[in-house]
Design a protein around this motif. Structure first.
Motif, PDB file in Angstrom:
ATOM      1  N   THR A  88      59.557 -92.006  32.990  1.00  0.00           N
ATOM      2  CA  THR A  88      60.044 -91.458  34.248  1.00  0.00           C
ATOM      3  C   THR A  88      60.382 -89.985  34.071  1.00  0.00           C
ATOM      4  O   THR A  88      60.705 -89.550  32.962  1.00  0.00           O
ATOM      5  N   TYR A 112      64.044 -92.934  28.394  1.00  0.00           N
ATOM      6  CA  TYR A 112      64.801 -91.920  27.650  1.00  0.00           C
ATOM      7  C   TYR A 112      63.964 -91.242  26.579  1.00  0.00           C
ATOM      8  O   TYR A 112      64.497 -90.671  25.629  1.00  0.00           O
ATOM      9  N   LYS A 142      65.185 -88.843  33.986  1.00  0.00           N
ATOM     10  CA  LYS A 142      66.176 -88.482  32.982  1.00  0.00           C
ATOM     11  C   LYS A 142      65.862 -87.118  32.377  1.00  0.00           C
ATOM     12  O   LYS A 142      66.694 -86.474  31.774  1.00  0.00           O
ATOM     13  N   ASP A 158      59.754 -99.727  28.212  1.00  0.00           N
ATOM     14  CA  ASP A 158      60.291 -98.808  29.211  1.00  0.00           C
ATOM     15  C   ASP A 158      60.908 -97.614  28.471  1.00  0.00           C
ATOM     16  O   ASP A 158      61.992 -97.709  27.912  1.00  0.00           O
TER      17      ASP A 158
HETATM   18  C1  LIG Z   1      66.978 -94.908  34.693  1.00  0.00           C
HETATM   19  C2  LIG Z   1      66.086 -95.979  34.197  1.00  0.00           C
HETATM   20  C3  LIG Z   1      64.907 -96.337  34.878  1.00  0.00           C
HETATM   21  C4  LIG Z   1      64.601 -95.907  36.279  1.00  0.00           C
HETATM   22  O1  LIG Z   1      64.245 -94.654  36.459  1.00  0.00           O
HETATM   23  P1  LIG Z   1      63.632 -94.105  37.819  1.00  0.00           P
HETATM   24  O2  LIG Z   1      62.344 -93.539  37.388  1.00  0.00           O
HETATM   25  O3  LIG Z   1      64.622 -93.107  38.265  1.00  0.00           O
HETATM   26  O4  LIG Z   1      63.455 -95.228  38.799  1.00  0.00           O
HETATM   27  C5  LIG Z   1      64.068 -97.266  34.298  1.00  0.00           C
HETATM   28  N1  LIG Z   1      64.379 -97.863  33.146  1.00  0.00           N
HETATM   29  C6  LIG Z   1      65.494 -97.576  32.479  1.00  0.00           C
HETATM   30  C7  LIG Z   1      65.780 -98.269  31.188  1.00  0.00           C
HETATM   31  C8  LIG Z   1      66.404 -96.637  32.995  1.00  0.00           C
HETATM   32  O5  LIG Z   1      67.540 -96.415  32.339  1.00  0.00           O
END
Ligand SMILES: *Cc1c(COP(=O)(O)O)cnc(C)c1O
Length: 357
Positions: A216, A193, A219, A190
């Motif tokens: 995503t 960041y 961020k 994931d």
């Molecule tokens: C913020 C975050 C997400 C979720 O992000 P969205 O795309 O806004 O749902 C997923 N994984 C981690 C580790 C996060 O910190």
């Protein structure tokens, strides 16, 4: 008053769960949710307004979001034929993965402290969840504990947030490889960041057919658009796509993301400003006695104080909302997490912190 019908109809997992808590910042400086503090660049506002006002809202959106997928591939340097699945935020992609594997004998596994949604979504979809503690000193992977847990639990999915939330560090790549090689199911990296880390596991997709990478736009500065994406081998994408609701990304969101990513360099400027502030904030926290701060590859900093409840309340009183992690995991005793804001916001936070310690 007991609602018998509700107790009878709603699933026990749902009855037992509590809703995800989001604190209302009110007028406070909001440094609790890893948002980019900068608005959509002014150079793009007028273009977005005319684009969105002409959008055919009487029609359903493109269910495959083809244009946006092509833009994402180009914008993030992915291969032109990289299979992608888009979600209403990467939270939805985590849910899609969990739904596709769910079962009472199925286990989802993640290191802890980690991103809370892995555990919450495992519970909501009726699967088991196993957390494996990180090393206490530096929040690195406890590789022996991870490998033992993988052997014992045979998890369908291992989640690794890279960098990790809420600790901010990237796990050692060799340790990540050992987890991928030991996992009997899929491994989800994931990369929420990624913009702040300057490194990615996307290249490992060519090496490991059971690897899934999540990203995503949240961020990066577009949290309000709710767009995340999954990159993986085509046969996995094909299965997860069946679990997706057909029109999960609205027309306005697809259009806006496409137009903004076409000017990726404007977001990169914001990221550069956030990285410079991250260093300044880290140095300032390190200089405070009674504060222990960890290094970060993300847009937030984890730090420890002597009394997190008192400091958190003091900050709130002085108009600054951050995240209290104390009480959420044994390794986060007296820990707080602050998102990197604008220089003015960070100054206000530091000032409020000094008087709250
Ligand atoms: C913020 C975050 C997400 C979720 O992000 P969205 O795309 O806004 O749902 C997923 N994984 C981690 C580790 C996060 O910190």
């Amino acid at each position: 008053m007991m609602n018998d019908r509700l107790q009878r109809i709603i699933r026990p997992q749902t009855l037992a769960a509590s809703a995800y808590q989001v604190h209302d910042a009110g007028d406070r400086i909001k440094l609790d949710a890893m948002e980019n503090p900068y608005p959509v660049p002014a150079a793009l506002r007028a273009e977005l307004a005319s684009l969105l006002s002409a959008a055919p809202l009487n029609r359903y959106p493109d269910p495959q979001a083809r244009r946006l997928k092509a833009r994402i591939r180009a914008s993030f340097g992915l291969a032109a034929d990289q299979p992608l699945l888009l979600g209403n935020g990467s939270d939805e992609l985590i849910q899609i993965i969990a739904q596709a594997v769910a079962g009472p004998d199925v286990t989802l596994l993640a290191p802890e402290p980690g991103f809370a949604m892995y555990r919450l979504i495992a519970a909501a979809t009726g699967s088991r969840y196993a957390g494996v503690d990180l090393n206490a000193a530096d929040f690195s992977l406890d590789i022996d504990a991870m490998l033992a847990a993988i052997e014992r639990e045979r998890p369908a999915v291992v989640f690794l947030a890279w960098p990790n939330n809420p600790t901010g560090n990237r796990f050692d790549l060799n340790a990540v490889r050992r987890v991928i090689e030991a996992a009997p199911g899929i491994v989800v990296i994931d990369e929420a960041y990624h913009a702040f880390a300057g490194n990615s596991c996307v290249d490992l997709l060519a090496e490991y057919a059971h690897l899934i990478v999540l990203r995503t736009l949240s961020k990066l500065g577009l949290a309000g658009l709710r767009i995340g994406f999954m990159a993986a081998a085509g046969d996995w994408i094909e299965q997860f796509d069946k679990q997706r609701l057909p029109y999960n990304l609205g027309t306005l969101n697809q259009l806006a993301a496409d137009a903004i990513l076409a000017r990726h360099e404007l977001l990169d400027e914001q990221v550069a400003a956030i990285l410079a502030e991250r260093e300044r904030l880290h140095t300032a926290l390190q200089a405070l006695s009674g504060v222990q701060v960890w290094p970060s590859d993300a847009n937030f900093l984890l730090f420890r104080v002597t009394d997190a409840d008192r400091v958190y309340a003091g900050l709130l009183e002085r108009g600054v909302l951050i995240k209290k992690l104390h009480g959420s995991h044994a390794l986060l005793d007296n820990c707080l997490r602050v998102t990197v804001g604008t220089p003015e916001e960070n100054d206000a936070f530091l000032e409020a912190l000094r008087t709250s310690l």
